[in-house]
Write a protein that holds these residues in place. Structure first.
Motif, PDB file in Angstrom:
ATOM      1  N   SER A  40       0.847  -1.202   0.000  1.00  0.00           N
ATOM      2  CA  SER A  40       0.000   0.000   0.000  1.00  0.00           C
ATOM      3  C   SER A  40       0.878   1.247   0.000  1.00  0.00           C
ATOM      4  O   SER A  40       1.929   1.258   0.650  1.00  0.00           O
ATOM      5  CB  SER A  40      -0.891  -0.003   1.249  1.00  0.00           C
ATOM      6  OG  SER A  40      -1.723   1.127   1.295  1.00  0.00           O
ATOM      7  N   PRO A  41       0.466   2.286  -0.766  1.00  0.00           N
ATOM      8  CA  PRO A  41      -0.707   2.390  -1.638  1.00  0.00           C
ATOM      9  C   PRO A  41      -0.533   1.564  -2.910  1.00  0.00           C
ATOM     10  O   PRO A  41       0.582   1.189  -3.276  1.00  0.00           O
ATOM     11  CB  PRO A  41      -0.790   3.878  -1.961  1.00  0.00           C
ATOM     12  CG  PRO A  41       0.364   4.533  -1.312  1.00  0.00           C
ATOM     13  CD  PRO A  41       1.219   3.540  -0.678  1.00  0.00           C
ATOM     14  N   THR A  42      -1.647   1.299  -3.573  1.00  0.00           N
ATOM     15  CA  THR A  42      -1.618   0.495  -4.781  1.00  0.00           C
ATOM     16  C   THR A  42      -1.002   1.278  -5.941  1.00  0.00           C
ATOM     17  O   THR A  42      -0.845   2.495  -5.867  1.00  0.00           O
ATOM     18  CB  THR A  42      -3.035   0.049  -5.158  1.00  0.00           C
ATOM     19  OG1 THR A  42      -3.854   1.216  -5.321  1.00  0.00           O
ATOM     20  CG2 THR A  42      -3.623  -0.844  -4.073  1.00  0.00           C
ATOM     21  N   GLU A  43      -0.703   0.569  -7.017  1.00  0.00           N
ATOM     22  CA  GLU A  43      -0.122   1.204  -8.207  1.00  0.00           C
ATOM     23  C   GLU A  43      -1.082   2.262  -8.763  1.00  0.00           C
ATOM     24  O   GLU A  43      -2.290   2.043  -8.883  1.00  0.00           O
ATOM     25  CB  GLU A  43       0.179   0.135  -9.267  1.00  0.00           C
ATOM     26  CG  GLU A  43       0.588   0.672 -10.625  1.00  0.00           C
ATOM     27  CD  GLU A  43       1.942   1.378 -10.614  1.00  0.00           C
ATOM     28  OE1 GLU A  43       2.349   1.863 -11.665  1.00  0.00           O
ATOM     29  OE2 GLU A  43       2.602   1.427  -9.546  1.00  0.00           O
ATOM     30  N   LEU A  57      -0.707   9.554   4.873  1.00  0.00           N
ATOM     31  CA  LEU A  57      -0.902   8.417   3.967  1.00  0.00           C
ATOM     32  C   LEU A  57      -0.055   7.255   4.470  1.00  0.00           C
ATOM     33  O   LEU A  57       1.115   7.439   4.829  1.00  0.00           O
ATOM     34  CB  LEU A  57      -0.488   8.799   2.539  1.00  0.00           C
ATOM     35  CG  LEU A  57      -0.746   7.753   1.443  1.00  0.00           C
ATOM     36  CD1 LEU A  57      -2.236   7.494   1.288  1.00  0.00           C
ATOM     37  CD2 LEU A  57      -0.149   8.216   0.114  1.00  0.00           C
ATOM     38  N   PHE A  58      -0.664   6.053   4.490  1.00  0.00           N
ATOM     39  CA  PHE A  58      -0.004   4.875   5.049  1.00  0.00           C
ATOM     40  C   PHE A  58       0.643   4.053   3.933  1.00  0.00           C
ATOM     41  O   PHE A  58       0.005   3.724   2.932  1.00  0.00           O
ATOM     42  CB  PHE A  58      -1.018   4.024   5.801  1.00  0.00           C
ATOM     43  CG  PHE A  58      -0.432   2.860   6.553  1.00  0.00           C
ATOM     44  CD1 PHE A  58       0.337   3.067   7.693  1.00  0.00           C
ATOM     45  CD2 PHE A  58      -0.644   1.562   6.118  1.00  0.00           C
ATOM     46  CE1 PHE A  58       0.879   1.997   8.396  1.00  0.00           C
ATOM     47  CE2 PHE A  58      -0.108   0.487   6.806  1.00  0.00           C
ATOM     48  CZ  PHE A  58       0.654   0.708   7.945  1.00  0.00           C
ATOM     49  N   ASN A 102       6.412  -0.536   7.501  1.00  0.00           N
ATOM     50  CA  ASN A 102       5.376   0.413   7.103  1.00  0.00           C
ATOM     51  C   ASN A 102       5.837   1.817   7.491  1.00  0.00           C
ATOM     52  O   ASN A 102       6.756   1.979   8.304  1.00  0.00           O
ATOM     53  CB  ASN A 102       4.017   0.079   7.729  1.00  0.00           C
ATOM     54  CG  ASN A 102       4.078  -0.035   9.238  1.00  0.00           C
ATOM     55  OD1 ASN A 102       4.369   0.927   9.936  1.00  0.00           O
ATOM     56  ND2 ASN A 102       3.783  -1.230   9.763  1.00  0.00           N
ATOM     57  N   ALA A 103       5.189   2.803   6.904  1.00  0.00           N
ATOM     58  CA  ALA A 103       5.540   4.200   7.191  1.00  0.00           C
ATOM     59  C   ALA A 103       4.287   5.055   7.075  1.00  0.00           C
ATOM     60  O   ALA A 103       3.452   4.843   6.187  1.00  0.00           O
ATOM     61  CB  ALA A 103       6.611   4.703   6.226  1.00  0.00           C
ATOM     62  N   LYS A 108       1.796  17.034   4.531  1.00  0.00           N
ATOM     63  CA  LYS A 108       2.736  18.143   4.354  1.00  0.00           C
ATOM     64  C   LYS A 108       4.082  17.643   3.838  1.00  0.00           C
ATOM     65  O   LYS A 108       4.739  18.309   3.029  1.00  0.00           O
ATOM     66  CB  LYS A 108       2.878  18.929   5.651  1.00  0.00           C
ATOM     67  CG  LYS A 108       1.608  19.702   5.999  1.00  0.00           C
ATOM     68  CD  LYS A 108       1.754  20.609   7.183  1.00  0.00           C
ATOM     69  CE  LYS A 108       0.470  21.401   7.427  1.00  0.00           C
ATOM     70  NZ  LYS A 108       0.555  22.320   8.571  1.00  0.00           N
ATOM     71  N   THR A 109       4.500  16.453   4.285  1.00  0.00           N
ATOM     72  CA  THR A 109       5.728  15.865   3.752  1.00  0.00           C
ATOM     73  C   THR A 109       5.535  15.457   2.297  1.00  0.00           C
ATOM     74  O   THR A 109       6.417  15.675   1.459  1.00  0.00           O
ATOM     75  CB  THR A 109       6.148  14.642   4.586  1.00  0.00           C
ATOM     76  OG1 THR A 109       6.446  15.060   5.927  1.00  0.00           O
ATOM     77  CG2 THR A 109       7.380  13.976   3.996  1.00  0.00           C
ATOM     78  N   LEU A 110       4.389  14.882   1.983  1.00  0.00           N
ATOM     79  CA  LEU A 110       4.086  14.530   0.596  1.00  0.00           C
ATOM     80  C   LEU A 110       4.056  15.767  -0.291  1.00  0.00           C
ATOM     81  O   LEU A 110       4.445  15.720  -1.467  1.00  0.00           O
ATOM     82  CB  LEU A 110       2.758  13.785   0.516  1.00  0.00           C
ATOM     83  CG  LEU A 110       2.736  12.364   1.094  1.00  0.00           C
ATOM     84  CD1 LEU A 110       1.317  11.824   1.115  1.00  0.00           C
ATOM     85  CD2 LEU A 110       3.660  11.437   0.301  1.00  0.00           C
TER      86      LEU A 110
END
Length: 381
Positions: A40-43, A57-58, A102-103, A108-110
């Motif tokens: 995750s996340p998917t393509e 977002l995970f 996982n992260a 805001k980082t994205l």
């Protein structure tokens, strides 16, 4: 006997030193497999970023395997589409200091990642991501790669760490060195209580010396970066609360038309606190505590009226640090700290006057200045 003891000690020290060195070598040389599956996340997943500090977002992937059965460390890496991650545009350690597969990455980082990749504010663009697994000195980049579409925030790529108001229409005029500071309420978010003069320009700067960046609005909604010539004007001289959010490039303001002492036992404002300048509201009056069967009631807070988007409403200032006791000479300054309350009530989030205030002329000041905690003072005359 003493000689034998020394030999034993030296032998133990050598064994410990060798063991530590051997462990370090084993750790450094342990092989680690590449991550073989990204979950995750998917393509081609798409995410529209929002400015809320809690938005995230995970990311998750299959754990790697290590030769010595120890724990692998993980780093999530991003690159521009077409890149090979040899020089990733952004790297971030996974959860639990790199030990979890996982992260959790904040919006805001994205947004920073999107900006680095060339996505303009408010627009969409693709980045690619994968995972680097490591054990000791060995690092392996996963061959699995995912594409992520990011709709960036409409805010600024470089958000100021501090902010000031300047210009002929401001309280300190065009002297930038004397500019009044905003209070930073969250990363990229600022507010100020100040007086503005109608028909005269004012703007915002990120520093009081050197060559500052200038910010303004031409529609009272969107915040823009400009030059010293780009000014803002109000049509009515008054006291205003101005809020700026650089994360989404917005500005909002309301006129503060009245501030007064709210005396909870009487359920009303006892006297007004007119604006005295530079974020300070100050007023003098007599406060008579209300006699109750259990004693004299001295609870108070503050009430204000504002006009925003041509709508008049009422709000209250109350305690930032809850307490049900009056202050004394040893009370912490935080007792007097102020915050805007979510609701208007008679009793909630109140302070208590000291006994000396009862039936006496008292001067009260509310201090809403950007370089310190919002607070107030009570002075018996």
């Amino acid at each position: 006997m003493k000689k034998l003891f020394n030999i034993v000690i030296c032998s133990l020290a050598f064994v410990l030193l060798y063991s530590c060195k051997t462990d370090n070598m084993n750790y450094s040389d342990a092989e680690v497999t590449a991550v073989t599956a990204l979950y995750s996340p998917t393509e081609n997943a798409a995410v529209k970023l929002v400015s809320a500090s809690s938005a995230s977002l995970f990311f998750e992937w299959e754990p790697a395997k290590t030769q010595d059965s120890g724990a692998a460390l993980y780093e999530l890496v991003f690159d521009k589409v077409g890149g090979d991650f040899s020089k990733p545009i952004y790297k971030i350690t996974s959860n639990n200091n790199g030990y979890l597969s996982n992260a959790t990455i904040t919006h805001k980082t994205l947004n920073t990642i999107a900006t680095i990749s060339g996505v303009n504010p408010g627009e969409s663009g693709d980045v690619i991501w994968t995972v680097v697994a490591s054990r000791g000195l060995n690092q392996v980049v996963s061959k699995e790669v995912r594409k992520l579409n990011i709709t960036s925030l409409e805010g600024f790529a470089e958000v100021p760490n501090e902010l000031y108001i300047t210009g002929e229409g401001s309280e300190t005029g065009t002297d930038q060195a004397a500019s009044l500071p905003f209070k930073q309420t969250s990363p990229g978010e600022f507010e100020i209580y100040t007086k503005l003069e109608a028909g005269k320009d004012y703007s915002f700067i990120d520093r009081k010396s050197g060559t500052p960046r200038f910010f303004y609005t031409d529609d009272q909604v969107k915040l823009k970066e400009g030059t010293e010539e780009n000014g803002i004007r109000v049509t009515k001289t008054g006291v205003y609360k101005i809020n700026l959010d650089f994360n989404v490039a917005t500005i909002s303001s309301s006129e503060i038309t009245k501030v007064g002492l709210w005396f909870s036992p009487e359920n009303k404002v006892l006297f007004d606190l007119p604006y005295a300048g530079k974020g300070v509201f100050k007023g003098t009056g007599v406060v008579t505590f209300r006699q109750e069967s259990w004693g004299r009631d001295q609870r108070y807070k503050f009430q204000f009226e504002k006009i925003e988007n041509n709508v008049t409403s009422v709000g209250q200032f109350g305690t930032k640090v809850a307490s049900d006791n009056p202050p004394n000479a040893s009370s912490d300054p935080s007792y007097y700290y102020i915050k805007v309350l979510a609701n208007v009530t008679q009793w909630d989030d109140k302070w208590k006057f000291i006994d000396a205030v009862d039936r006496k002329s008292t001067t009260i000041s509310i201090i809403l200045q950007g370089d310190k905690e919002y607070t107030h003072t009570v002075q018996v005359n």
